[in-house]
Enzyme design. Structure first.
Site, PDB file in Angstrom:
ATOM      1  N   HIS A   1       7.202 -17.655  32.220  1.00 52.96           N
ATOM      2  CA  HIS A   1       8.000 -16.486  31.862  1.00 52.96           C
ATOM      3  C   HIS A   1       9.071 -16.927  30.869  1.00 52.96           C
ATOM      4  CE1 HIS A   1       9.262 -12.281  33.360  1.00 52.96           C
ATOM      5  NE2 HIS A   1      10.002 -12.544  32.284  1.00 52.96           N
TER       6      HIS A   1
ATOM      7  N   GLU B   1       5.631  -4.770  36.107  1.00 47.79           N
ATOM      8  CA  GLU B   1       7.027  -4.429  35.827  1.00 47.79           C
ATOM      9  C   GLU B   1       7.113  -2.966  35.436  1.00 47.79           C
ATOM     10  OE1 GLU B   1       9.285  -6.682  32.980  1.00 47.79           O
ATOM     11  OE2 GLU B   1       8.555  -8.615  33.730  1.00 47.79           O
TER      12      GLU B   1
ATOM     13  N   TRP C   1      18.233 -11.729  28.874  1.00 49.95           N
ATOM     14  CA  TRP C   1      17.916 -12.372  27.606  1.00 49.95           C
ATOM     15  C   TRP C   1      19.012 -12.130  26.566  1.00 49.95           C
ATOM     16  CZ3 TRP C   1      14.644 -15.683  29.316  1.00 49.95           C
ATOM     17  CH2 TRP C   1      13.709 -15.330  30.287  1.00 49.95           C
TER      18      TRP C   1
ATOM     19  N   GLN D   1      16.043 -15.923  34.582  1.00 43.35           N
ATOM     20  CA  GLN D   1      16.915 -14.765  34.709  1.00 43.35           C
ATOM     21  C   GLN D   1      17.712 -14.740  35.996  1.00 43.35           C
ATOM     22  OE1 GLN D   1      13.513 -12.044  33.193  1.00 43.35           O
ATOM     23  NE2 GLN D   1      15.368 -10.950  32.651  1.00 43.35           N
TER      24      GLN D   1
ATOM     25  N   GLU E   1       4.023 -11.362  29.502  1.00 44.41           N
ATOM     26  CA  GLU E   1       4.363 -10.723  28.231  1.00 44.41           C
ATOM     27  C   GLU E   1       4.179 -11.646  27.024  1.00 44.41           C
ATOM     28  OE1 GLU E   1       7.419  -7.248  29.764  1.00 44.41           O
ATOM     29  OE2 GLU E   1       8.232  -8.912  28.591  1.00 44.41           O
TER      30      GLU E   1
END
Length: 444
Positions: free
Chosen positions: A124, A351, A406, A23, A169
């Site tokens: 990630h 987060e 994303w 990201q 996640e």
């Protein structure tokens, strides 16, 4: 319960920010890095808003000293980042890319020099494309490839990094990547999804074992997204959809990892893929639970979807962030309390934050009052959870920088720092100043 005036944040409470490799880093074809599944997806027509990609992102690969200086100015105690697997192992296994490892050496050393603790997340979402070509997470061998990668990273950085997360996640990248075509690699197949769930759980367990063997003093956790799931309509079909989505979203990974079993509906479906000894491999001692949380989820029945559930709409009068996501600070408080009771591990909120469409004003400032209000409300809910007995020991805002979000590309902005993606100019927002003052006050 203590009054708000009497409350003091625990002295050792950790305040931080989080980012992830794909990201923010950019430099996707520099210094030996090879493509990830997200590089591939970004080149598929119609998959990413505006045709955006992470090719440049925030150019953190070259501008990390400036970003570390911003962290220091913010006053955080910890920085959670991720390593890009295809940057250090371009083929996912085999030949090591020293230039990729060197980048993380420089980053970690800079973070430490700023008086900030590095928290390293091993995965990630950016699986090397070379491994996806071999089946990726649908291939049981991927768990072993991950363990080898974890060993490489532990040996290289374990002398300076104490805090380790195996994955970020789990349920998002497996559900959206293998059952709902919202993420890479974009498969929509029930069998593939079940295999991915189980193989990722195996990879986690093997990774914990590697870290325990190589870094016996390390503090090891895993990062889970968890939000309460409510039915869109008060009907049997939507209630059933919400219950099944809750298993996939909230329990498919922490339950086997910490309790030693899958939740009931998933357990029945996944049984054909479980071999003898797998659950013992998956269920390993952890030191902390990482929670990513934004707001509640609404579910509805949809027989056209892989699992017969789909994302529903929040009520029209639901409170929402500037991005339109429903916000419920009380649900965050309750989640922290329930997690503390269910898994009996110290919790770090890894987060939490709010998206918007922030822009630089005529005066050169970036005012984001909606994000400030969100952070004020959610840290208030965090305080209430602590007062109710939840064992929460840290809070990380998503995110330090506006970044590639994303499938939504560069539209949503979650950063405390605004990034002009054309010039790469960084501008701290009003929320940056708010969080800096909040941390200072919390430390007394």
């Amino acid at each position: 319960m203590p009054t708000e005036a009497a409350f003091s944040w625990p002295r050792e409470f950790v305040w931080g920010v989080s980012t992830s490799s794909y990201q923010i880093e950019g430099a996707v074809a520099e210094d030996g890095r090879a493509p990830s599944i997200w590089d591939t997806r970004c080149r598929m027509a119609g998959k990413i808003a505006n045709g955006d990609s992470g090719d440049v992102a925030c150019d953190h690969y070259h501008r990390y000293p400036q970003d570390v200086a911003l962290m220091r100015e913010l006053g955080i105690g910890a920085y959670r980042f991720s390593v890009a697997w295809p940057r250090v192992l371009p083929r996912g296994r085999g030949q090591v890319n020293e230039k990729g490892l060197d980048f993380y050496d420089r980053l970690i050393d800079a973070v430490l020099a700023a008086g900030i603790e590095p928290w390293l997340c091993l995965y990630h979402w950016d699986l090397p494309q070379a491994l996806d070509d071999l089946g990726g997470w649908t291939n049981r061998d991927c768990a072993g490839w991950y363990a080898d990668y974890a060993a490489l990273i532990a040996r290289r950085f374990g002398d300076r990094v104490q805090r380790w997360a195996t994955f970020n996640e789990f349920s998002v990248f497996t559900l959206f990547g293998y059952a709902i075509d919202w993420s890479a690699p974009g498969v929509t197949d029930r069998d593939a999804h079940l295999r991915a769930i189980h193989h990722v759980n195996l990879a986690h367990g093997l990774g914990v074992g590697v870290l325990r063997d190589l870094l016996p003093q390390a503090s090891i956790g895993a990062i889970h997204n968890r939000q309460v799931v409510w039915p869109e309509q008060d009907c049997d079909a939507d209630r059933a959809a919400a219950a099944l989505l809750d298993e996939h979203w909230n329990r498919a990974f922490p339950d086997p990892q910490l309790l030693g079993h899958y939740p009931p509906q998933i357990a029945a479906a996944i049984e054909p893929y479980v071999r003898g000894g797998d659950m013992a491999t998956i269920c390993r001692r952890l030191d902390w639970f990482g929670l990513n949380h934004y707001g509640p989820i609404f579910a509805k029945a949809d027989p056209q979807c892989t699992w017969n559930f789909a994302w529903g709409e929040a009520p029209a009068d639901a409170p929402r962030s500037a991005l339109g996501w429903p916000t419920w600070p009380a649900a965050f408080r309750d989640e922290l309390i329930d997690l503390s009771r269910r898994y009996r591990l110290p919790i770090y909120v890894t987060e939490n934050g709010a998206g918007g469409s922030d822009s630089v004003g005529a005066d050169g400032a970036v005012d984001d009052p909606a994000r400030v209000a969100y952070l004020r409300d959610y840290t208030g809910a965090l305080r209430e959870a602590l007062q109710a007995g939840a064992d929460v020991r840290g809070y990380f805002v998503w995110s330090l920088l506006d970044n590639f979000e994303w499938g939504s590309g560069y539209g949503p902005r979650f950063g405390l720092v605004h990034v002009d993606y054309t010039t790469q100019q960084r501008t701290p927002k009003t929320s940056f100043g708010w969080y800096r003052a909040f941390i200072r006050d919390a430390r007394g």
